[in-house]
Design an enzyme around this catalytic site. Structure first.
Site, PDB file in Angstrom:
ATOM      1  N   GLU A 251       0.840  -1.346  -0.137  1.00  0.00           N
ATOM      2  CA  GLU A 251       0.136  -0.089   0.127  1.00  0.00           C
ATOM      3  C   GLU A 251       1.505   1.101  -0.211  1.00  0.00           C
ATOM      4  OE1 GLU A 251      -3.282  -0.094  -0.161  1.00  0.00           O
ATOM      5  OE2 GLU A 251      -4.099  -1.863   0.200  1.00  0.00           O
ATOM      6  N   CYS A 285      -2.955   8.932   3.065  1.00  0.00           N
ATOM      7  CA  CYS A 285      -2.128   8.672   0.952  1.00  0.00           C
ATOM      8  C   CYS A 285      -3.189   9.169   0.208  1.00  0.00           C
ATOM      9  CB  CYS A 285      -2.088   6.986   1.809  1.00  0.00           C
ATOM     10  SG  CYS A 285      -2.828   6.060   2.515  1.00  0.00           S
TER      11      CYS A 285
HETATM   12  P1  NAD Z   1       8.379   4.661   3.867  1.00  0.00           P
HETATM   13  O1  NAD Z   1       8.970   4.149   2.887  1.00  0.00           O
HETATM   14  O2  NAD Z   1       9.269   5.655   4.737  1.00  0.00           O
HETATM   15  O3  NAD Z   1       8.944   3.693   5.771  1.00  0.00           O
HETATM   16  C1  NAD Z   1       7.452   2.854   6.228  1.00  0.00           C
HETATM   17  C2  NAD Z   1       8.098   2.151   6.998  1.00  0.00           C
HETATM   18  O4  NAD Z   1       9.169   1.318   5.985  1.00  0.00           O
HETATM   19  C3  NAD Z   1       8.281   2.166   8.415  1.00  0.00           C
HETATM   20  O5  NAD Z   1       8.308   1.464   8.988  1.00  0.00           O
HETATM   21  C4  NAD Z   1      10.115   2.274   8.277  1.00  0.00           C
HETATM   22  O6  NAD Z   1      11.055   2.049   8.813  1.00  0.00           O
HETATM   23  C5  NAD Z   1       9.689   0.768   6.990  1.00  0.00           C
HETATM   24  N1  NAD Z   1      11.951   0.601   6.062  1.00  0.00           N
HETATM   25  C6  NAD Z   1      12.426   1.885   5.872  1.00  0.00           C
HETATM   26  N2  NAD Z   1      13.526   1.227   5.190  1.00  0.00           N
HETATM   27  C7  NAD Z   1      13.728  -0.073   4.858  1.00  0.00           C
HETATM   28  C8  NAD Z   1      13.813  -1.328   4.504  1.00  0.00           C
HETATM   29  N3  NAD Z   1      14.591  -1.048   3.662  1.00  0.00           N
HETATM   30  N4  NAD Z   1      13.299  -2.673   4.035  1.00  0.00           N
HETATM   31  C9  NAD Z   1      12.067  -2.514   5.164  1.00  0.00           C
HETATM   32  N5  NAD Z   1      11.611  -1.885   6.142  1.00  0.00           N
HETATM   33  C10 NAD Z   1      12.073  -0.735   5.786  1.00  0.00           C
HETATM   34  O7  NAD Z   1       6.925   5.403   4.664  1.00  0.00           O
HETATM   35  P2  NAD Z   1       7.104   6.748   5.545  1.00  0.00           P
HETATM   36  O8  NAD Z   1       7.631   7.586   5.244  1.00  0.00           O
HETATM   37  O9  NAD Z   1       6.521   6.278   7.088  1.00  0.00           O
HETATM   38  O10 NAD Z   1       5.582   6.962   5.394  1.00  0.00           O
HETATM   39  C11 NAD Z   1       4.605   8.086   4.557  1.00  0.00           C
HETATM   40  C12 NAD Z   1       4.787   6.823   3.217  1.00  0.00           C
HETATM   41  O11 NAD Z   1       3.340   5.958   3.113  1.00  0.00           O
HETATM   42  C13 NAD Z   1       3.603   8.024   2.415  1.00  0.00           C
HETATM   43  O12 NAD Z   1       4.026   7.489   1.022  1.00  0.00           O
HETATM   44  C14 NAD Z   1       2.022   7.447   2.128  1.00  0.00           C
HETATM   45  O13 NAD Z   1       1.278   8.104   0.953  1.00  0.00           O
HETATM   46  C15 NAD Z   1       2.065   5.893   2.243  1.00  0.00           C
HETATM   47  N6  NAD Z   1       1.192   5.532   2.703  1.00  0.00           N
HETATM   48  C16 NAD Z   1       0.804   4.851   2.343  1.00  0.00           C
HETATM   49  C17 NAD Z   1      -0.859   4.095   2.587  1.00  0.00           C
HETATM   50  C18 NAD Z   1      -1.796   3.642   1.827  1.00  0.00           C
HETATM   51  O14 NAD Z   1      -2.744   2.885   2.056  1.00  0.00           O
HETATM   52  N7  NAD Z   1      -1.743   2.848   0.650  1.00  0.00           N
HETATM   53  C19 NAD Z   1      -1.416   4.582   3.802  1.00  0.00           C
HETATM   54  C20 NAD Z   1      -0.501   5.204   4.773  1.00  0.00           C
HETATM   55  C21 NAD Z   1       0.995   6.057   4.047  1.00  0.00           C
END
Ligand code: NAD
Length: 520
Positions: A251, A285
């Site tokens: 997502e 999002c």
């Molecule tokens: P992010 O991608 O920076 O981090 C998400 C998660 O991934 C965190 O827990 C982070 O610690 C982890 N992570 C980071 N590097 C990783 C790796 N190499 N391997 C595995 N895990 C890793 O996202 P964010 O900044 O926390 O969230 C914002 C983003 O989330 C925005 O793009 C937003 O649109 C999206 N989002 C999408 C939805 C949806 O339902 N489509 C909902 C909410 C947020």
């Protein structure tokens, strides 16, 4: 900051995460440190997964009702302890209370939804064989959970996007290990501790802490990964999961369009745009990020939207001094928002309200409406994820649709207008969900799937797919009656040689001549 500590680092959206032994969690509304928590090593992640894996068969054996019984206790705990959970979450996110209060309410509803629908969605199915050749067989499909589901979640809705995905997985019979965002782990830790200590729930739900190393280790150890976050990290997670052929559901980000037709209720459309664009400081999002307004109502819409957004009170929210908009949650986010707004202003856009970072010790960006924008600007192209909307005047709905679909994202969207016409336009937006004369509300309609097209994701949450994805189907083909051998088995006699061609012609042909072999 202690050495070896990842304090509100900018690493998550950028370079690989540093190895660290603890994480500092701050209150972004004030900048103050809340507490440090230890990071789980890859070995600790593997051990946690192994432990819950050992308990999963008993959890699965409880059946749908038995599991709903326990999840119902979690629902009751969430409802009874809302204030406690909301206080923790508000502190770590900088959200206003009204925005934070959506989380327990959503989770309680979701527990009831999947608890009462699971039998329909993943209960065993009996299927009638389509072919007379299979008439002696009974066909059944059972849905067995992936033993351990790993959930990696972001910071914008720390409970909804972690527990909200855990609930259908647990209801399906899987054990779950969650890695929350390093910026907002505290609310989830509180709920998971309550599941273990206060509710006394079976040991099939846990969380692990850290950034990329911890997330990667979780991907390696589990049987299914549910990831919510940026498309940038989503790609890394998918690549890592490919190494163990672990299925993923992603997502990801969005750049949701809103279309305002000239027969819309302009007051409602403007109020919806303000709430849909600014709620949770635009860190959703499915936030409204781009707005396309038909020419006849453009000026009225911009004036009303500007007035509504200009009225919003921003700051650290408390009962004596309530606010409408809180801070940015991730420390990277204000910089991204500022970059998008400055890029637009430098290219000729105009802010009718807001337009810059707000003063104060916390991390705030003013609620902002931009006009005179176009698709060459980042604010209309890339995910801003902040309290900013860009508004464009369009000639007609065709131009609005062309622009709405001119994006690499496809999460959701909204259309305002006379309902028949608005629905026709909505059907042509290329995304996973569209609201007609409303915004964001599809997330609460757990009856229907929610997920992204294009680079907004793979897979869906909510509805039947939202629980079925955590299961593997197992088909049972059961022989009801039979002789010593089947006509297709050995020996390959002369009759056997003729058997399949004759039979396949008889049952496969749709005309009598061919069935009887009269036509060559
Ligand atoms: P992010 O991608 O920076 O981090 C998400 C998660 O991934 C965190 O827990 C982070 O610690 C982890 N992570 C980071 N590097 C990783 C790796 N190499 N391997 C595995 N895990 C890793 O996202 P964010 O900044 O926390 O969230 C914002 C983003 O989330 C925005 O793009 C937003 O649109 C999206 N989002 C999408 C939805 C949806 O339902 N489509 C909902 C909410 C947020």
């Amino acid at each position: 900051m202690e050495s070896g500590t990842a304090a509100r680092s900018t690493e998550t959206n950028g370079a690989p995460a540093p190895a660290a032994d603890s994480i500092e969690v701050h209150n972004p509304a004030t900048g103050g440190l809340i507490k440090s928590i230890p990071v789980d090593s890859p070995e600790a992640v593997a051990a946690t997964v192994a432990r819950v894996r050992g308990n999963q068969p008993e959890w699965e054996a409880m059946g749908i009702e038995g599991r709903y019984h326990w999840l119902g206790k979690l629902r009751d705990w969430l409802l009874d302890n809302q204030k406690r959970v909301l206080d923790t979450m508000q502190e770590e996110t900088g959200k206003v209370y009204a925005d934070a209060s959506n989380e327990p309410a959503y989770l309680a509803d979701l527990i009831n939804f999947y608890g009462t629908k699971a039998a329909k969605f993943i209960g065993e199915q009996s299927i009638r064989p389509h072919s007379p050749l299979l008439a002696a067989k009974k066909l059944q499909v059972q849905y067995r959970p992936y033993p351990v589901v790993g959930i990696i979640s972001p910071w914008n809705f720390p409970l909804i996007l972690a527990l909200g995905d855990a609930i259908p997985a647990l209801q399906a019979g899987a054990a779950v290990v969650i890695k929350p965002s390093e910026f907002t782990p505290l609310g989830l830790i509180e709920v998971v501790e309550a599941w273990k200590q206060e509710i006394g729930g079976p040991d099939v739900l846990d969380c692990v802490q850290g950034i990329g190393d911890t997330g990667g280790a979780l991907v390696d150890a589990v049987d299914f990964i549910q990831f919510t976050g940026s498309d940038r990290t989503g790609r890394k997670v998918m690549a890592r999961a490919a190494e163990t052929l672990t299925p993923v559901s992603l997502e990801l980000g969005g750049k949701d369009p809103m279309i305002v037709l000239d027969d819309a209720d302009v007051d409602r459309a403007a109020n919806a745009a303000a709430w849909g664009g600014m709620m949770n400081s635009g860190q959703i999002c499915i936030s409204v990020e781009r707005i396309y307004v038909e020419e006849p109502v453009y000026d009225e819409f911009v004036a009303k939207l500007t007035a509504e957004v200009g009225r919003l009170r921003q700051g650290a929210d408390d009962a004596r001094n309530p606010k409408d908009i809180g801070s940015m949650t991730s420390p990277n986010q204000a910089a991204i928002v500022e970059d998008h707004v400055n890029d637009a202003l430098a290219s000729g856009a105009r802010a009718t309200t807001g337009g810059k970072r707000a003063d104060g010790p916390g991390d705030y960006f003013e609620p902002t409406v931009l006009v005179d924008v176009d698709h060459s600007m980042k604010v209309m192209r890339d995910e801003t994820f902040g309290p900013v909307v860009g508004v464009m005047k369009v000639r007609d709905s065709e131009e609005a649709l062309r622009l709405a679909n001119d994006t690499r994202y496809g999460l959701s969207g909204s259309v305002f207008g006379e309902k028949v016409r608005a629905e026709q336009v909505a059907r042509r937006i290329e995304c996973g969900a569209v609201n007609v004369n409303d915004v964001l509300v599809n997330y609460l309609a757990s009856d229907v799937p929610m997920g992204g097209w294009k680079e907004s994701g793979i897979g869906f949450r909510h509805g039947e797919p939202g629980i079925k994805k955590y299961c593997r189907s197992e088909s049972l083909v059961i022989t009801r009656f039979a002789g010593k051998r089947e006509p297709t088995w050995y020996p390959y006699s002369k009759a056997r040689r003729r058997f399949l061609p004759v039979i396949s012609r008889f049952f496969g042909a749709r005309d009598w001549r061919r069935k009887l072999g009269l036509r060559r």
